[in-house]
Design an enzyme around this catalytic site. Sequence first.
Site, PDB file in Angstrom:
ATOM      1  CG  HIS A   1      -8.229  18.077   8.832  1.00 50.25           C
ATOM      2  ND1 HIS A   1      -7.904  16.637   8.633  1.00 50.25           N
ATOM      3  CD2 HIS A   1      -9.642  18.024   9.422  1.00 50.25           C
ATOM      4  CE1 HIS A   1      -8.804  15.879   8.725  1.00 50.25           C
ATOM      5  NE2 HIS A   1      -9.876  16.511   9.226  1.00 50.25           N
TER       6      HIS A   1
ATOM      7  CB  CYS B   1     -13.103  17.419   9.083  1.00 51.30           C
ATOM      8  SG  CYS B   1     -13.231  18.147  10.771  1.00 51.30           S
TER       9      CYS B   1
END
Length: 197
Positions: free
Chosen positions: A157, A173
Amino acid sequence: MTDFSNAKLNRRAFLGATAAAATFPAASWAEEVDPSALRSQEQVTRNISSFRSLDWRPYFSSTRGGAILVDLTSRALHYWSPDQSVYKLYPTSVPISEDLTRRGRTSVARKVEGPTWSPTPAMKRRNPEWPDFVPAGPDNPLGTHALYLGWTYYRIHGTHDTRKIGRKSSNGCIGLYNEHIAELFSLVRVGAQVLLI
């Protein structure tokens, strides 16, 4: 005219000196800088990300559907299009600790523009003061776009906090600059192969 043919400073040393000058008060730079000292410092100080092109073959049997390789050590994401006509290399943020790190093969399960964010149960236990939900927007830790992976809670992301890129700074992440995730988002298909090493 100045003769630069005997100059010992290379571009990296010059940039290092420029960065150092911005850090120290001007008075401390009234004396002449020794170029050999800059060269020795250059050998110790390294870029936090290792940006070198890679070939896809050691990592994937084909690039069918597209392929993403995330190298956690060099903090770089590599993307190859299905026909290999497009290759992209991006700096990333990576998990802050080994216990938050996941390695192996998965795929892009879905793509979301303007993602919302909720902390995982483990994040809430570690940080009970965090909100339960953050809508899309400038305060959202997922930035402008997110590629949800086949593993629960794991994503590639964007981030609005650009200081995180090139660092161990995430809760699991892989983070990219918003302009990079927007570009990757436009290239990647759902089902693209993903390998984290």
